[in-house]
Design a protein around this motif. Structure first.
Motif, PDB file in Angstrom:
ATOM      1  N   ILE A  28       0.847  -1.187   0.000  1.00  0.00           N
ATOM      2  CA  ILE A  28       0.000   0.000   0.000  1.00  0.00           C
ATOM      3  C   ILE A  28       0.884   1.239   0.000  1.00  0.00           C
ATOM      4  O   ILE A  28       2.037   1.194   0.420  1.00  0.00           O
ATOM      5  CB  ILE A  28      -0.951   0.025   1.211  1.00  0.00           C
ATOM      6  CG1 ILE A  28      -0.169   0.053   2.527  1.00  0.00           C
ATOM      7  CG2 ILE A  28      -1.894  -1.152   1.172  1.00  0.00           C
ATOM      8  CD1 ILE A  28      -1.027   0.265   3.738  1.00  0.00           C
ATOM      9  N   SER A  29       0.337   2.322  -0.432  1.00  0.00           N
ATOM     10  CA  SER A  29       1.105   3.563  -0.478  1.00  0.00           C
ATOM     11  C   SER A  29       1.150   4.208   0.909  1.00  0.00           C
ATOM     12  O   SER A  29       0.357   3.899   1.801  1.00  0.00           O
ATOM     13  CB  SER A  29       0.474   4.531  -1.472  1.00  0.00           C
ATOM     14  OG  SER A  29      -0.741   5.027  -0.963  1.00  0.00           O
ATOM     15  N   PHE A  30       2.090   5.118   1.066  1.00  0.00           N
ATOM     16  CA  PHE A  30       2.209   5.855   2.321  1.00  0.00           C
ATOM     17  C   PHE A  30       0.930   6.647   2.598  1.00  0.00           C
ATOM     18  O   PHE A  30       0.475   6.726   3.744  1.00  0.00           O
ATOM     19  CB  PHE A  30       3.414   6.785   2.269  1.00  0.00           C
ATOM     20  CG  PHE A  30       3.575   7.611   3.516  1.00  0.00           C
ATOM     21  CD1 PHE A  30       4.025   7.041   4.689  1.00  0.00           C
ATOM     22  CD2 PHE A  30       3.265   8.956   3.507  1.00  0.00           C
ATOM     23  CE1 PHE A  30       4.163   7.792   5.836  1.00  0.00           C
ATOM     24  CE2 PHE A  30       3.399   9.726   4.647  1.00  0.00           C
ATOM     25  CZ  PHE A  30       3.845   9.144   5.820  1.00  0.00           C
ATOM     26  N   ALA A  35      -3.756   7.644   5.902  1.00  0.00           N
ATOM     27  CA  ALA A  35      -5.206   7.863   5.977  1.00  0.00           C
ATOM     28  C   ALA A  35      -5.856   6.870   6.923  1.00  0.00           C
ATOM     29  O   ALA A  35      -6.740   7.238   7.706  1.00  0.00           O
ATOM     30  CB  ALA A  35      -5.820   7.746   4.582  1.00  0.00           C
ATOM     31  N   MET A  36      -5.416   5.604   6.888  1.00  0.00           N
ATOM     32  CA  MET A  36      -6.006   4.599   7.773  1.00  0.00           C
ATOM     33  C   MET A  36      -5.682   4.884   9.238  1.00  0.00           C
ATOM     34  O   MET A  36      -6.545   4.745  10.106  1.00  0.00           O
ATOM     35  CB  MET A  36      -5.529   3.196   7.385  1.00  0.00           C
ATOM     36  CG  MET A  36      -6.168   2.695   6.115  1.00  0.00           C
ATOM     37  SD  MET A  36      -5.787   0.994   5.745  1.00  0.00           S
ATOM     38  CE  MET A  36      -4.181   1.163   4.999  1.00  0.00           C
ATOM     39  N   VAL A  37      -4.459   5.304   9.520  1.00  0.00           N
ATOM     40  CA  VAL A  37      -4.078   5.612  10.900  1.00  0.00           C
ATOM     41  C   VAL A  37      -4.859   6.816  11.413  1.00  0.00           C
ATOM     42  O   VAL A  37      -5.419   6.785  12.518  1.00  0.00           O
ATOM     43  CB  VAL A  37      -2.557   5.859  11.000  1.00  0.00           C
ATOM     44  CG1 VAL A  37      -2.184   6.429  12.353  1.00  0.00           C
ATOM     45  CG2 VAL A  37      -1.800   4.569  10.736  1.00  0.00           C
ATOM     46  N   ILE A  38      -4.910   7.881  10.624  1.00  0.00           N
ATOM     47  CA  ILE A  38      -5.662   9.076  11.036  1.00  0.00           C
ATOM     48  C   ILE A  38      -7.125   8.728  11.274  1.00  0.00           C
ATOM     49  O   ILE A  38      -7.724   9.126  12.275  1.00  0.00           O
ATOM     50  CB  ILE A  38      -5.547  10.190   9.980  1.00  0.00           C
ATOM     51  CG1 ILE A  38      -4.126  10.743   9.953  1.00  0.00           C
ATOM     52  CG2 ILE A  38      -6.541  11.318  10.251  1.00  0.00           C
ATOM     53  CD1 ILE A  38      -3.861  11.686   8.794  1.00  0.00           C
ATOM     54  N   SER A  39      -7.707   7.964  10.370  1.00  0.00           N
ATOM     55  CA  SER A  39      -9.107   7.598  10.489  1.00  0.00           C
ATOM     56  C   SER A  39      -9.370   6.753  11.732  1.00  0.00           C
ATOM     57  O   SER A  39     -10.320   7.004  12.472  1.00  0.00           O
ATOM     58  CB  SER A  39      -9.553   6.830   9.245  1.00  0.00           C
ATOM     59  OG  SER A  39     -10.887   6.424   9.367  1.00  0.00           O
ATOM     60  N   PHE A  40      -8.518   5.757  11.970  1.00  0.00           N
ATOM     61  CA  PHE A  40      -8.751   4.888  13.122  1.00  0.00           C
ATOM     62  C   PHE A  40      -8.584   5.643  14.436  1.00  0.00           C
ATOM     63  O   PHE A  40      -9.376   5.470  15.356  1.00  0.00           O
ATOM     64  CB  PHE A  40      -7.823   3.671  13.104  1.00  0.00           C
ATOM     65  CG  PHE A  40      -8.149   2.695  14.196  1.00  0.00           C
ATOM     66  CD1 PHE A  40      -9.238   1.854  14.075  1.00  0.00           C
ATOM     67  CD2 PHE A  40      -7.393   2.657  15.346  1.00  0.00           C
ATOM     68  CE1 PHE A  40      -9.569   0.973  15.094  1.00  0.00           C
ATOM     69  CE2 PHE A  40      -7.715   1.783  16.373  1.00  0.00           C
ATOM     70  CZ  PHE A  40      -8.801   0.931  16.250  1.00  0.00           C
ATOM     71  N   LEU A  55      -9.275   5.844  -0.095  1.00  0.00           N
ATOM     72  CA  LEU A  55      -9.219   7.208  -0.625  1.00  0.00           C
ATOM     73  C   LEU A  55      -7.804   7.787  -0.561  1.00  0.00           C
ATOM     74  O   LEU A  55      -7.470   8.683  -1.336  1.00  0.00           O
ATOM     75  CB  LEU A  55     -10.183   8.116   0.143  1.00  0.00           C
ATOM     76  CG  LEU A  55     -11.665   7.766   0.021  1.00  0.00           C
ATOM     77  CD1 LEU A  55     -12.486   8.641   0.956  1.00  0.00           C
ATOM     78  CD2 LEU A  55     -12.140   7.900  -1.402  1.00  0.00           C
ATOM     79  N   GLY A  56      -6.999   7.299   0.372  1.00  0.00           N
ATOM     80  CA  GLY A  56      -5.599   7.695   0.469  1.00  0.00           C
ATOM     81  C   GLY A  56      -5.400   9.164   0.757  1.00  0.00           C
ATOM     82  O   GLY A  56      -5.934   9.714   1.719  1.00  0.00           O
ATOM     83  N   TRP A  57      -4.607   9.820  -0.094  1.00  0.00           N
ATOM     84  CA  TRP A  57      -4.233  11.216   0.118  1.00  0.00           C
ATOM     85  C   TRP A  57      -5.438  12.145   0.104  1.00  0.00           C
ATOM     86  O   TRP A  57      -5.405  13.208   0.726  1.00  0.00           O
ATOM     87  CB  TRP A  57      -3.224  11.669  -0.932  1.00  0.00           C
ATOM     88  CG  TRP A  57      -1.843  11.152  -0.653  1.00  0.00           C
ATOM     89  CD1 TRP A  57      -1.170  10.221  -1.367  1.00  0.00           C
ATOM     90  CD2 TRP A  57      -0.985  11.536   0.422  1.00  0.00           C
ATOM     91  NE1 TRP A  57       0.057   9.994  -0.813  1.00  0.00           N
ATOM     92  CE2 TRP A  57       0.204  10.798   0.295  1.00  0.00           C
ATOM     93  CE3 TRP A  57      -1.106  12.427   1.479  1.00  0.00           C
ATOM     94  CZ2 TRP A  57       1.260  10.925   1.191  1.00  0.00           C
ATOM     95  CZ3 TRP A  57      -0.042  12.552   2.366  1.00  0.00           C
ATOM     96  CH2 TRP A  57       1.115  11.814   2.215  1.00  0.00           C
ATOM     97  N   VAL A  58      -6.504  11.770  -0.587  1.00  0.00           N
ATOM     98  CA  VAL A  58      -7.706  12.618  -0.614  1.00  0.00           C
ATOM     99  C   VAL A  58      -8.239  12.809   0.804  1.00  0.00           C
ATOM    100  O   VAL A  58      -8.550  13.927   1.227  1.00  0.00           O
ATOM    101  CB  VAL A  58      -8.790  12.013  -1.532  1.00  0.00           C
ATOM    102  CG1 VAL A  58     -10.081  12.790  -1.452  1.00  0.00           C
ATOM    103  CG2 VAL A  58      -8.290  11.924  -2.957  1.00  0.00           C
ATOM    104  N   TYR A  59      -8.321  11.719   1.571  1.00  0.00           N
ATOM    105  CA  TYR A  59      -8.809  11.820   2.950  1.00  0.00           C
ATOM    106  C   TYR A  59      -7.818  12.572   3.834  1.00  0.00           C
ATOM    107  O   TYR A  59      -8.219  13.356   4.701  1.00  0.00           O
ATOM    108  CB  TYR A  59      -9.095  10.449   3.544  1.00  0.00           C
ATOM    109  CG  TYR A  59      -9.572  10.546   4.975  1.00  0.00           C
ATOM    110  CD1 TYR A  59     -10.844  11.030   5.259  1.00  0.00           C
ATOM    111  CD2 TYR A  59      -8.752  10.206   6.036  1.00  0.00           C
ATOM    112  CE1 TYR A  59     -11.282  11.166   6.570  1.00  0.00           C
ATOM    113  CE2 TYR A  59      -9.180  10.334   7.343  1.00  0.00           C
ATOM    114  CZ  TYR A  59     -10.447  10.813   7.604  1.00  0.00           C
ATOM    115  OH  TYR A  59     -10.872  10.950   8.904  1.00  0.00           O
TER     116      TYR A  59
END
Length: 68
Positions: A28-30, A35-40, A55-59
């Motif tokens: 997976i990309s950075f 995004a997953m860490v921020i979201s969780f 969504l990656g960088w968009v989120y």
């Protein structure tokens, strides 16, 4: 994660063949990981973390504009 080289034989319209090498990147990309860490951390939900990771960088950009 690394790259994987795949060799394929491509047939041309004139009947000749050509060996094509393609690189496939695994992982997976950075931006997705961030995004997953921020979201969780924010929402405490694995489901939302997966959606936001897609969504990656968009989120990531949305989060920093909205909440910072």
């Amino acid at each position: 994660m690394g790259n994987e080289i795949i060799e394929e034989i491509e047939e041309r319209p004139d009947g000749s063949r050509k060996i094509v090498k393609r690189s496939v990147e695994k992982g997976i990309s950075f931006g997705s990981a961030l995004a997953m860490v921020i979201s969780f951390v924010t929402w405490k939900s694995i489901g939302w973390a997966i959606v936001h990771g897609a969504l990656g960088w968009v989120y990531v950009v949305y989060y920093f504009i909205k909440y910072r």
